[in-house]
Motif scaffolding. Structure first.
Motif, PDB file in Angstrom:
ATOM      1  N   ILE A  13       4.658 -11.099  36.616  1.00  0.00           N
ATOM      2  CA  ILE A  13       5.747 -10.196  36.214  1.00  0.00           C
ATOM      3  C   ILE A  13       6.859 -10.982  35.518  1.00  0.00           C
ATOM      4  CG2 ILE A  13       7.005 -10.411  38.422  1.00  0.00           C
ATOM      5  CD1 ILE A  13       7.617  -7.361  38.209  1.00  0.00           C
ATOM      6  N   SER A  14       7.539 -10.302  34.584  1.00  0.00           N
ATOM      7  CA  SER A  14       8.757 -10.830  33.942  1.00  0.00           C
ATOM      8  C   SER A  14       9.873  -9.852  34.217  1.00  0.00           C
ATOM      9  CB  SER A  14       8.612 -10.868  32.419  1.00  0.00           C
ATOM     10  OG  SER A  14       7.852 -11.952  32.011  1.00  0.00           O
ATOM     11  N   ASN A  15      11.031 -10.349  34.591  1.00  0.00           N
ATOM     12  CA  ASN A  15      12.175  -9.455  34.674  1.00  0.00           C
ATOM     13  C   ASN A  15      13.481 -10.230  34.692  1.00  0.00           C
ATOM     14  OD1 ASN A  15      13.085  -9.874  37.553  1.00  0.00           O
ATOM     15  ND2 ASN A  15      10.931  -9.390  37.851  1.00  0.00           N
ATOM     16  N   SER A  16      14.576  -9.498  34.634  1.00  0.00           N
ATOM     17  CA  SER A  16      15.894 -10.131  34.617  1.00  0.00           C
ATOM     18  C   SER A  16      16.650  -9.851  35.912  1.00  0.00           C
ATOM     19  CB  SER A  16      16.706  -9.602  33.434  1.00  0.00           C
ATOM     20  OG  SER A  16      16.846  -8.199  33.542  1.00  0.00           O
ATOM     21  N   ASP A  17      15.968  -9.237  36.894  1.00  0.00           N
ATOM     22  CA  ASP A  17      16.634  -8.811  38.119  1.00  0.00           C
ATOM     23  C   ASP A  17      15.849  -9.348  39.309  1.00  0.00           C
ATOM     24  OD1 ASP A  17      17.768  -7.524  40.247  1.00  0.00           O
ATOM     25  OD2 ASP A  17      17.412  -5.482  39.508  1.00  0.00           O
ATOM     26  N   ILE A  18      16.491 -10.190  40.133  1.00  0.00           N
ATOM     27  CA  ILE A  18      15.725 -10.791  41.243  1.00  0.00           C
ATOM     28  C   ILE A  18      15.245  -9.742  42.247  1.00  0.00           C
ATOM     29  CG2 ILE A  18      16.762 -13.082  41.049  1.00  0.00           C
ATOM     30  CD1 ILE A  18      18.276 -12.399  43.692  1.00  0.00           C
ATOM     31  N   ALA A  19      15.870  -8.562  42.251  1.00  0.00           N
ATOM     32  CA  ALA A  19      15.417  -7.494  43.154  1.00  0.00           C
ATOM     33  C   ALA A  19      14.009  -7.019  42.777  1.00  0.00           C
ATOM     34  CB  ALA A  19      16.392  -6.329  43.118  1.00  0.00           C
ATOM     35  N   LYS A  20      13.600  -7.299  41.536  1.00  0.00           N
ATOM     36  CA  LYS A  20      12.273  -6.847  41.088  1.00  0.00           C
ATOM     37  C   LYS A  20      11.233  -7.966  41.143  1.00  0.00           C
ATOM     38  CE  LYS A  20      14.284  -3.361  38.095  1.00  0.00           C
ATOM     39  NZ  LYS A  20      14.926  -3.208  36.799  1.00  0.00           N
ATOM     40  N   CYS A  21      11.628  -9.142  41.655  1.00  0.00           N
ATOM     41  CA  CYS A  21      10.683 -10.244  41.813  1.00  0.00           C
ATOM     42  C   CYS A  21       9.690  -9.911  42.937  1.00  0.00           C
ATOM     43  CB  CYS A  21      11.433 -11.539  42.151  1.00  0.00           C
ATOM     44  SG  CYS A  21      12.403 -12.204  40.771  1.00  0.00           S
ATOM     45  N   PRO A  22       8.546 -10.622  42.987  1.00  0.00           N
ATOM     46  CA  PRO A  22       7.548 -10.332  44.028  1.00  0.00           C
ATOM     47  C   PRO A  22       8.141 -10.364  45.438  1.00  0.00           C
ATOM     48  CG  PRO A  22       6.629 -11.825  42.402  1.00  0.00           C
ATOM     49  CD  PRO A  22       8.079 -11.668  42.054  1.00  0.00           C
ATOM     50  N   ILE A  65      12.973 -14.079  33.902  1.00  0.00           N
ATOM     51  CA  ILE A  65      12.334 -14.811  35.001  1.00  0.00           C
ATOM     52  C   ILE A  65      10.848 -14.457  34.951  1.00  0.00           C
ATOM     53  CG2 ILE A  65      12.247 -15.107  37.508  1.00  0.00           C
ATOM     54  CD1 ILE A  65      15.137 -13.812  37.529  1.00  0.00           C
ATOM     55  N   ASN A  66       9.986 -15.453  34.766  1.00  0.00           N
ATOM     56  CA  ASN A  66       8.543 -15.202  34.655  1.00  0.00           C
ATOM     57  C   ASN A  66       7.819 -15.771  35.879  1.00  0.00           C
ATOM     58  OD1 ASN A  66       8.465 -14.083  31.892  1.00  0.00           O
ATOM     59  ND2 ASN A  66       9.278 -16.102  31.366  1.00  0.00           N
ATOM     60  N   HIS A  67       7.103 -14.916  36.581  1.00  0.00           N
ATOM     61  CA  HIS A  67       6.347 -15.344  37.764  1.00  0.00           C
ATOM     62  C   HIS A  67       4.858 -15.492  37.433  1.00  0.00           C
ATOM     63  CE1 HIS A  67       9.855 -14.425  40.252  1.00  0.00           C
ATOM     64  NE2 HIS A  67       9.216 -14.899  41.285  1.00  0.00           N
ATOM     65  N   PHE A  68       4.290 -16.622  37.824  1.00  0.00           N
ATOM     66  CA  PHE A  68       2.848 -16.861  37.720  1.00  0.00           C
ATOM     67  C   PHE A  68       2.334 -17.176  39.123  1.00  0.00           C
ATOM     68  CE2 PHE A  68       4.943 -18.292  33.843  1.00  0.00           C
ATOM     69  CZ  PHE A  68       4.237 -17.625  32.854  1.00  0.00           C
ATOM     70  N   ILE A  69       1.269 -16.522  39.542  1.00  0.00           N
ATOM     71  CA  ILE A  69       0.705 -16.798  40.863  1.00  0.00           C
ATOM     72  C   ILE A  69      -0.358 -17.892  40.725  1.00  0.00           C
ATOM     73  CG2 ILE A  69      -0.997 -14.885  40.710  1.00  0.00           C
ATOM     74  CD1 ILE A  69       0.650 -15.718  44.012  1.00  0.00           C
ATOM     75  N   VAL A  70      -0.256 -18.899  41.573  1.00  0.00           N
ATOM     76  CA  VAL A  70      -1.165 -20.051  41.511  1.00  0.00           C
ATOM     77  C   VAL A  70      -2.049 -20.059  42.760  1.00  0.00           C
ATOM     78  CG1 VAL A  70      -1.309 -22.557  41.436  1.00  0.00           C
ATOM     79  CG2 VAL A  70       0.485 -21.389  40.154  1.00  0.00           C
ATOM     80  N   ASN A  71      -3.366 -20.090  42.537  1.00  0.00           N
ATOM     81  CA  ASN A  71      -4.357 -20.118  43.633  1.00  0.00           C
ATOM     82  C   ASN A  71      -4.133 -18.994  44.657  1.00  0.00           C
ATOM     83  OD1 ASN A  71      -5.209 -22.443  42.375  1.00  0.00           O
ATOM     84  ND2 ASN A  71      -4.554 -23.842  43.977  1.00  0.00           N
ATOM     85  N   ASP A  72      -3.446 -17.941  44.229  1.00  0.00           N
ATOM     86  CA  ASP A  72      -3.079 -16.836  45.123  1.00  0.00           C
ATOM     87  C   ASP A  72      -2.281 -17.309  46.337  1.00  0.00           C
ATOM     88  OD1 ASP A  72      -4.182 -14.685  43.646  1.00  0.00           O
ATOM     89  OD2 ASP A  72      -6.187 -15.276  44.308  1.00  0.00           O
ATOM     90  N   GLU A  73      -1.638 -18.494  46.209  1.00  0.00           N
ATOM     91  CA  GLU A  73      -0.929 -19.088  47.356  1.00  0.00           C
ATOM     92  C   GLU A  73       0.568 -19.243  47.124  1.00  0.00           C
ATOM     93  OE1 GLU A  73      -2.761 -22.880  47.746  1.00  0.00           O
ATOM     94  OE2 GLU A  73      -4.637 -22.090  48.585  1.00  0.00           O
ATOM     95  N   TYR A  75       3.958 -19.274  43.892  1.00  0.00           N
ATOM     96  CA  TYR A  75       4.380 -18.870  42.550  1.00  0.00           C
ATOM     97  C   TYR A  75       4.987 -20.041  41.788  1.00  0.00           C
ATOM     98  CZ  TYR A  75       3.848 -13.958  43.827  1.00  0.00           C
ATOM     99  OH  TYR A  75       3.334 -12.739  44.217  1.00  0.00           O
ATOM    100  N   LEU A  76       4.604 -20.138  40.552  1.00  0.00           N
ATOM    101  CA  LEU A  76       5.278 -21.002  39.597  1.00  0.00           C
ATOM    102  C   LEU A  76       6.198 -20.076  38.804  1.00  0.00           C
ATOM    103  CD1 LEU A  76       3.450 -23.625  37.378  1.00  0.00           C
ATOM    104  CD2 LEU A  76       5.383 -22.309  36.574  1.00  0.00           C
ATOM    105  N   VAL A  77       7.479 -20.404  38.763  1.00  0.00           N
ATOM    106  CA  VAL A  77       8.457 -19.513  38.130  1.00  0.00           C
ATOM    107  C   VAL A  77       9.092 -20.210  36.931  1.00  0.00           C
ATOM    108  CG1 VAL A  77      10.535 -18.123  38.494  1.00  0.00           C
ATOM    109  CG2 VAL A  77       8.918 -18.468  40.386  1.00  0.00           C
ATOM    110  N   ASP A  78       9.000 -19.558  35.787  1.00  0.00           N
ATOM    111  CA  ASP A  78       9.554 -20.071  34.538  1.00  0.00           C
ATOM    112  C   ASP A  78      10.904 -19.384  34.321  1.00  0.00           C
ATOM    113  OD1 ASP A  78       9.957 -21.091  32.020  1.00  0.00           O
ATOM    114  OD2 ASP A  78       8.340 -19.962  31.053  1.00  0.00           O
ATOM    115  N   LEU A  79      11.973 -20.168  34.410  1.00  0.00           N
ATOM    116  CA  LEU A  79      13.323 -19.611  34.250  1.00  0.00           C
ATOM    117  C   LEU A  79      13.837 -19.813  32.833  1.00  0.00           C
ATOM    118  CD1 LEU A  79      15.008 -20.872  37.565  1.00  0.00           C
ATOM    119  CD2 LEU A  79      14.262 -18.542  37.052  1.00  0.00           C
ATOM    120  N   PRO A  80      14.812 -19.002  32.408  1.00  0.00           N
ATOM    121  CA  PRO A  80      15.394 -19.200  31.074  1.00  0.00           C
ATOM    122  C   PRO A  80      16.020 -20.594  30.946  1.00  0.00           C
ATOM    123  CG  PRO A  80      16.105 -17.101  32.004  1.00  0.00           C
ATOM    124  CD  PRO A  80      15.417 -17.847  33.100  1.00  0.00           C
ATOM    125  N   GLY A  81      15.957 -21.144  29.739  1.00  0.00           N
ATOM    126  CA  GLY A  81      16.611 -22.429  29.491  1.00  0.00           C
ATOM    127  C   GLY A  81      18.114 -22.259  29.377  1.00  0.00           C
TER     128      GLY A  81
END
Length: 201
Positions: A13-22, A65-73, A75-81
């Protein structure tokens, strides 16, 4: 390294609101740095996927804020620069809000990896960001990128000057990793560090 590698990584998921993070409570390891520091390339190198994080020659492309799930265990999170000069004031303020709300309020954030371009002398914007993290007791590690672009002695000197600058304000240094997205330098060490933390949680 067998059990400390990445077998699968996918965008969630990508979003700008931490309330919408996993909301599944899995640990999150977030990556942040100045625009054009090589964040997307590093994420792609770690996951061994060429297009997981979109790389761009145009700095400042990650605005969410971009969330990537790794090994289903975890999250790797890519934040804005941060620190991209060509943004409008309102856009800069919006991004600062996104970054600070995630970094300060996201309970699942286990560690923040702050990326620094190893080719440059210590930059004020990075030092101020480290200071802000320290003031707010945010756990972080420093990741030097683009290490393949320098001769070994020059790389060592640049990192030494960074450490010296940090020790003017810090009693001890945070964990430091030296990486190259081209050669995969530092990949094993970084992933082992993440998995060691996961095991201790």
């Amino acid at each position: 390294m067998k059990n400390k590698d990445i077998k699968s990584a996918r965008f969630v998921i990508s979003n700008s609101d931490i309330a919408k993070c996993p909301t599944d409570g899995k640990p999150e390891y977030a990556f942040i740095g100045r625009s054009n520091v090589g964040k997307s390339s590093l994420i792609n190198m770690l996951t061994r996927q060429t297009k997981l994080a979109m790389t761009s020659s145009m700095p400042g492309k990650t605005l969410l804020i971009n969330h990537f799930i790794v090994n289903d265990e975890w999250y790797l999170v890519d934040l804005p620069g941060y620190g991209y000069a060509k943004r409008s004031k309102s856009q800069t303020e919006k991004l600062e809000h996104i970054i600070s709300s995630y970094v300060l309020d996201r309970e699942q954030m286990t560690l923040l990896f702050v990326l620094v371009d190893s080719r440059h002398a210590p930059q004020l914007i990075d030092l101020e960001f480290f200071e802000w993290l320290g003031e707010n007791s945010v756990p972080f590690a420093i990741v030097f990128t683009k290490a393949d672009k320098l001769k070994k002695t020059q790389l060592a000197n640049n990192i030494k000057s960074y450490k010296g600058k940090l020790l003017e304000q810090w009693e001890e240094l945070p964990p430091i990793f030296v990486t190259s997205s081209e050669t995969a330098m530092g990949r094993t060490e970084l992933l082992e560090y993440i998995y060691d933390i996961n095991e201790s949680l």
